[in-house]
Structure formats: C-alpha cells, structure tokens
Design an enzyme around this catalytic site. Sequence first.
Site, short mmCIF file in Angstrom:
data_model
loop_
_atom_site.label_atom_id
_atom_site.label_comp_id
_atom_site.label_asym_id
_atom_site.label_seq_id
_atom_site.Cartn_x
_atom_site.Cartn_y
_atom_site.Cartn_z
N VAL A 1 -28.83 -14.45 25.37
CA VAL A 1 -30.29 -14.40 25.54
C VAL A 1 -30.99 -14.90 24.29
O VAL A 1 -31.86 -15.79 24.35
CB VAL A 1 -30.73 -12.95 25.86
CG1 VAL A 1 -32.24 -12.83 25.88
CG2 VAL A 1 -30.13 -12.51 27.19
N GLU B 1 -35.97 -11.55 30.26
CA GLU B 1 -35.40 -12.86 30.61
C GLU B 1 -34.70 -12.73 31.96
O GLU B 1 -34.25 -11.65 32.33
CB GLU B 1 -34.43 -13.35 29.53
CG GLU B 1 -33.36 -12.34 29.10
CD GLU B 1 -32.25 -12.16 30.09
OE1 GLU B 1 -31.99 -13.12 30.83
OE2 GLU B 1 -31.65 -11.07 30.12
N PHE B 2 -34.63 -13.86 32.64
CA PHE B 2 -33.96 -13.87 33.95
C PHE B 2 -32.87 -14.93 33.98
O PHE B 2 -32.51 -15.42 35.04
CB PHE B 2 -34.99 -14.13 35.06
CG PHE B 2 -36.11 -13.11 35.08
CD1 PHE B 2 -35.89 -11.83 35.59
CD2 PHE B 2 -37.36 -13.40 34.57
CE1 PHE B 2 -36.90 -10.87 35.60
CE2 PHE B 2 -38.38 -12.46 34.58
CZ PHE B 2 -38.14 -11.19 35.09
N LEU B 3 -32.37 -15.29 32.80
CA LEU B 3 -31.42 -16.41 32.76
C LEU B 3 -30.04 -15.99 33.25
O LEU B 3 -29.64 -14.84 33.11
CB LEU B 3 -31.35 -17.01 31.36
CG LEU B 3 -31.03 -16.11 30.17
CD1 LEU B 3 -29.53 -15.95 30.00
CD2 LEU B 3 -31.62 -16.73 28.92
N GLU C 1 -25.92 -16.75 33.08
CA GLU C 1 -24.89 -17.40 32.27
C GLU C 1 -24.42 -18.64 33.03
O GLU C 1 -24.28 -18.62 34.24
CB GLU C 1 -23.73 -16.45 32.02
CG GLU C 1 -24.10 -15.32 31.09
CD GLU C 1 -22.95 -14.38 30.82
OE1 GLU C 1 -21.79 -14.80 30.93
OE2 GLU C 1 -23.23 -13.21 30.51
N LYS D 1 -37.60 -6.36 35.39
CA LYS D 1 -36.26 -6.87 35.03
C LYS D 1 -35.18 -6.10 35.78
O LYS D 1 -34.30 -6.68 36.42
CB LYS D 1 -36.08 -6.74 33.51
CG LYS D 1 -34.68 -6.94 33.02
CD LYS D 1 -34.25 -8.39 33.13
CE LYS D 1 -32.75 -8.49 32.98
NZ LYS D 1 -32.27 -9.76 32.59
N PHE E 1 -27.69 -15.85 47.12
CA PHE E 1 -27.08 -14.55 46.80
C PHE E 1 -26.56 -13.83 48.03
O PHE E 1 -26.59 -12.61 48.12
CB PHE E 1 -28.03 -13.68 45.95
CG PHE E 1 -27.85 -14.00 44.49
CD1 PHE E 1 -28.26 -15.23 44.00
CD2 PHE E 1 -27.22 -13.12 43.63
CE1 PHE E 1 -28.03 -15.58 42.68
CE2 PHE E 1 -26.98 -13.46 42.30
CZ PHE E 1 -27.41 -14.69 41.83
N LEU E 2 -26.09 -14.61 48.99
CA LEU E 2 -25.43 -14.05 50.16
C LEU E 2 -24.00 -14.58 50.22
O LEU E 2 -23.44 -14.75 51.30
CB LEU E 2 -26.19 -14.41 51.44
CG LEU E 2 -27.51 -13.66 51.66
CD1 LEU E 2 -28.20 -14.15 52.94
CD2 LEU E 2 -27.30 -12.15 51.74
N CYS F 1 -24.71 -8.37 33.20
CA CYS F 1 -26.04 -7.82 33.57
C CYS F 1 -26.01 -6.87 34.76
O CYS F 1 -26.47 -5.74 34.65
CB CYS F 1 -27.00 -8.95 33.87
SG CYS F 1 -27.52 -9.82 32.40
C1 UDX Z 1 -27.64 -12.35 36.50
C2 UDX Z 1 -29.00 -12.76 37.08
O1 UDX Z 1 -28.81 -13.80 38.06
C3 UDX Z 1 -29.94 -13.21 35.97
O2 UDX Z 1 -31.22 -13.51 36.52
C4 UDX Z 1 -30.04 -12.11 34.94
O3 UDX Z 1 -30.88 -12.49 33.87
C5 UDX Z 1 -28.66 -11.72 34.42
O4 UDX Z 1 -27.82 -11.36 35.52
P1 UDX Z 1 -25.46 -13.62 35.64
O5 UDX Z 1 -24.88 -12.27 35.40
O6 UDX Z 1 -25.31 -14.68 34.60
O7 UDX Z 1 -27.03 -13.51 35.94
O8 UDX Z 1 -24.75 -14.20 36.96
P2 UDX Z 1 -25.11 -14.51 38.48
O9 UDX Z 1 -24.96 -15.96 38.70
O10 UDX Z 1 -26.37 -13.90 38.90
O11 UDX Z 1 -23.87 -13.78 39.19
C6 UDX Z 1 -23.68 -12.38 39.02
C7 UDX Z 1 -22.47 -11.91 39.80
O12 UDX Z 1 -22.71 -11.94 41.19
C8 UDX Z 1 -21.20 -12.73 39.58
O13 UDX Z 1 -20.11 -11.84 39.48
C9 UDX Z 1 -21.09 -13.59 40.82
O14 UDX Z 1 -19.76 -13.94 41.11
C10 UDX Z 1 -21.66 -12.64 41.86
N1 UDX Z 1 -22.24 -13.32 43.03
C11 UDX Z 1 -23.37 -14.09 42.87
C12 UDX Z 1 -21.68 -13.14 44.28
O15 UDX Z 1 -20.67 -12.45 44.43
N2 UDX Z 1 -22.28 -13.74 45.38
C13 UDX Z 1 -23.40 -14.50 45.26
O16 UDX Z 1 -23.87 -15.00 46.28
C14 UDX Z 1 -23.96 -14.68 43.97
#
Ligand code: UDX
Length: 448
Positions: free
Chosen positions: A26, A166-168, A170, A219, A264-265, A275
């Site tokens: 971050v 932040e909503f970033l 990784e 957040k 996210f499905l 996070c």
């Molecule tokens: C997340 C949020 O997206 C971000 O906005 C916040 O600031 C920090 O947390 P991150 O942890 O980097 O980001 O990863 P993300 O891409 O969101 O994936 C999180 C987890 O969900 C991973 O383990 C990923 O494999 C899983 N995931 C994601 C699924 O199982 N299915 C999906 O459809 C999307």
Amino acid sequence: MTRSTTQAVGRVNPKMKVAVIGTGYVGLVTGAVLAEVGHDVVCVDRDQSKLDKIDNGVSPIYEAGLNEVLSDVVSTGRLVTTTSIEESLKGCEVLFIAVGTPSGPDGQPDMSQVKSVAAEIGKHVYGPLIVVNKSTVPIGSADVVKSWIVEAGANADTISMVSNPEFLREGSAVKDTQQPSRIVIGASDEASADKMKELYDSFDCPVLVTDVASAELIKYASNCFLATKISFINAMSHLCELTGANVDSIAEGMGLDDRIGPKFLGAGLGWGGSCFPKDVDALIQISESLGADPGLLREVKGINQAQTSRFIDRLRDELGGFEGKKVGLFGLAFKPNTDDIRDAKSIQIFKAVTREGGSVLAHDPAAGDYAKADHPELPQTDIPLEVARDADAVVLVTEWKQYNDIDFSEMADLMKGDVVFDGRRHWDKAAVEAAGLRYFTIGGGTGD
Ligand code: UDX
C-alpha cells in the site's frame, strides 16, 4: 480521459510535500503514484535494505509496473527515502500511515506499528499536519491515533486526522492506484477535506467526501462484501457438485443481472491473501465488541474454510489417504501475479498432506522466495512440470497463466498416479482426460 496502464494521470499543480510511512504494497504504490503525478514524496521504512532497492528504482515487492514508475520518480528526485520519520516531517503537509495492521490472535487488528509511528510523529511534528490513515484500521481509530500523537508531544490543534482507505489489489496495485474506481476521503474538517481533494486533483474518478468513521467502515464493508460474493458462489459450487449443475453457468446466469454483476463470482479453493481474511476477522471482532451480530460474516468465513477442507477431503479420498503419497502443487501464491503467500491455500494443502505422512513438491513463478523463507521445509522446483514427477496426484492451486500450456501427455508420463485436482477450474477437463489422467474440480458440470 484515456490513460495507458503504465502512466498515471495528469500532473498536479500545485504539488505538495507528502510523507508515506511504510513501504509495503500500500505505502510504496501510493508513494510512487503520488510522485508520478508530481508531488514530492518521502517514503519511510525502518528496513534500510528495502530503501536501498527503492533508491535504485527497484521495487522490493513483485508488482506489475512498479519498477517502471519507481525508476522514473526516483531518477527525477520526486521520490526519496529515509528511515527517519523526523526527517520526513520537514515541510510535510500530508503524512500517510501505511504500516501493517496484521490480525492479532483474537482477530483484532494489531495496531502496535501504527502506535509507534504516531509516537514518532508526536515527538517531531512542528507545523500543521494532515495525518492520513491508509492502513486498514478499526472504526474510531482516527481519534485514537490522534491521541497517541498528542500524548507524544504534538499540539492537538495542529493535527487533522483523515481516513483515506485504499482499494488496490495485489498484482494490479499500480493500475488500481493510477486509475482508482473511487477515492474516499473521511475528514473531520472542511480544510483537510479540501487539501486531500487537491492532492488527488489529477485523478479522474468519483471522490466521496464523508466523515471519518464512514470512510473507515467503507473499507471493511467493501472487502467483506467481496469475500461474501466469493463465499456465496463457493456455496453454490458445492450444490453444483451434488446436483450435476455447472457453477460457471450459475455465475454467468447470475452475473448477467446488472444488480449482481459478473465479477468476483469465480468459484475455487476460496479467498486468501493479505486483506480478505484479516478484514473479515476484524469486522467480526468489531461487530462483537459493539454488540452487533456478526453471524453473516462468520458464515462467510466458515464457507471459505470448508471450501478448502472439502477439496482436501476429496483429494485424500481419491488417493486412499495421504500416507506415502506424493502430491505436486502448481502454484503457491494466494492468487496469480503476486509473490504473496499470506493465507494461501497451497500452504493449507501442503500441511494436510505432510501431516498425514505424504510429501509435496511445489512450483510457483514468483512466490518461491517468500515460501522458502516462511516454510523452508516445503520442497520446491523451478521447473513447473517437475512437480508431476513420480506424483500420485497433482493439484492446480494458483491459476498462473504459465500453467495454461501444460503438456498433459508429458505430465502423464512423469506421474506415478493419474489424479489431477484443479482448484481453480482452470484446465480443460477433456485435454487432461485425453492424456489418460482423471480430472477433478470444484463446482461440478464436468461429469465428475
Ligand atoms: C483485495 C481487494 O480486491 C482489494 O480491493 C483490497 O484493497 C485488498 O483485498 P487482493 O487481496 O489483492 O485484493 O486480491 P483479490 O484479487 O481481490 O483476490 C482475493 C482473493 O479472492 C484471492 O484469494 C482470489 O483467489 C480470490 N478470488 C477472487 C476468488 O476466489 N474468486 C474470485 O472471483 C475473485
């Protein structure tokens, strides 16, 4: 405005002097992108070896596009580093706290790093300062952090607290910071809200100005909602396995409703990372401490845990127990395009297999060094297909694009057994089966 993926945004005018404490995902990305738009940024970390890399324009973390931005802003002098918070406060108008807030044993965020930063600020601050909580902190933390700063010697009237979560993500942290979906500013006074809007003037996205508590809760609410969405589809994936339905079709059919949306499905082994697990735990704990019912979030977390356990149970059943069995793992990182193994499913699978007398060999294109540091007992190889050598089963844990082109015939020749478990619905069942292997996945629809 159209922007390229490696360039932020227009340049700011006037520029500001900004300090960012903490050079993790971050802090470093925030500092680099604020420097990219023209601000003068000082990045602070107590780890000099990290700062040495940054001073050479090299990122200490694996993040797409970060080296390019860093080498630009370091070479032009817009981003400098120091180990001294006192040094960074010289002329500083806005200071970001972006140090870690890991989950403590009770799920509550551990604020000790934030507290020591606050004490340093309090000791050395001498002019008006906006202190921004960028770390994910419990609701109400702005007041607590301010009290720590004041206790350490600062004049309360000179410190304005702001929450700017932040909503970033990784793996796309630079792009997410250059082109944010929204900027949330929680401020307790109009002047600091205006100053923050000025700081982000060149960013082309909605800016929500609200009170501090709301910004802090936005957040948690956002991350917990995303985790809920994934747990929901994973609960459906279990039903799909029991009914013969296909979870991809379920996700597609649901996602076409624009009130739900397709993102996210993706059913799989469940969510991990730095996070979601931490923030879900924290909001459960926050709810409990305030007397609110955290039942929904407990269920979201429970489904996530059950999803991985169910997968491990199926793998064990197929192998007739793990004793003496060898399992090859494709992927260690909690998701592709990152070197982060925090709360990664790979580690859970590794522990289950080895605890019960089996062995594991793993490959990851990026997370190998972190995995070696945290789990030196986890055997690794640099060559993806090597994980299949003499293996009774292979498991696809992380859907890296490097695993798209696996030659399944070659894999079958190397393996002792014929069991392929795909934890991300990433491989083509027909192609795996054409090589004489047996294919298992999450979420049904493949006839297994
Ligand atoms: C997340 C949020 O997206 C971000 O906005 C916040 O600031 C920090 O947390 P991150 O942890 O980097 O980001 O990863 P993300 O891409 O969101 O994936 C999180 C987890 O969900 C991973 O383990 C990923 O494999 C899983 N995931 C994601 C699924 O199982 N299915 C999906 O459809 C999307």
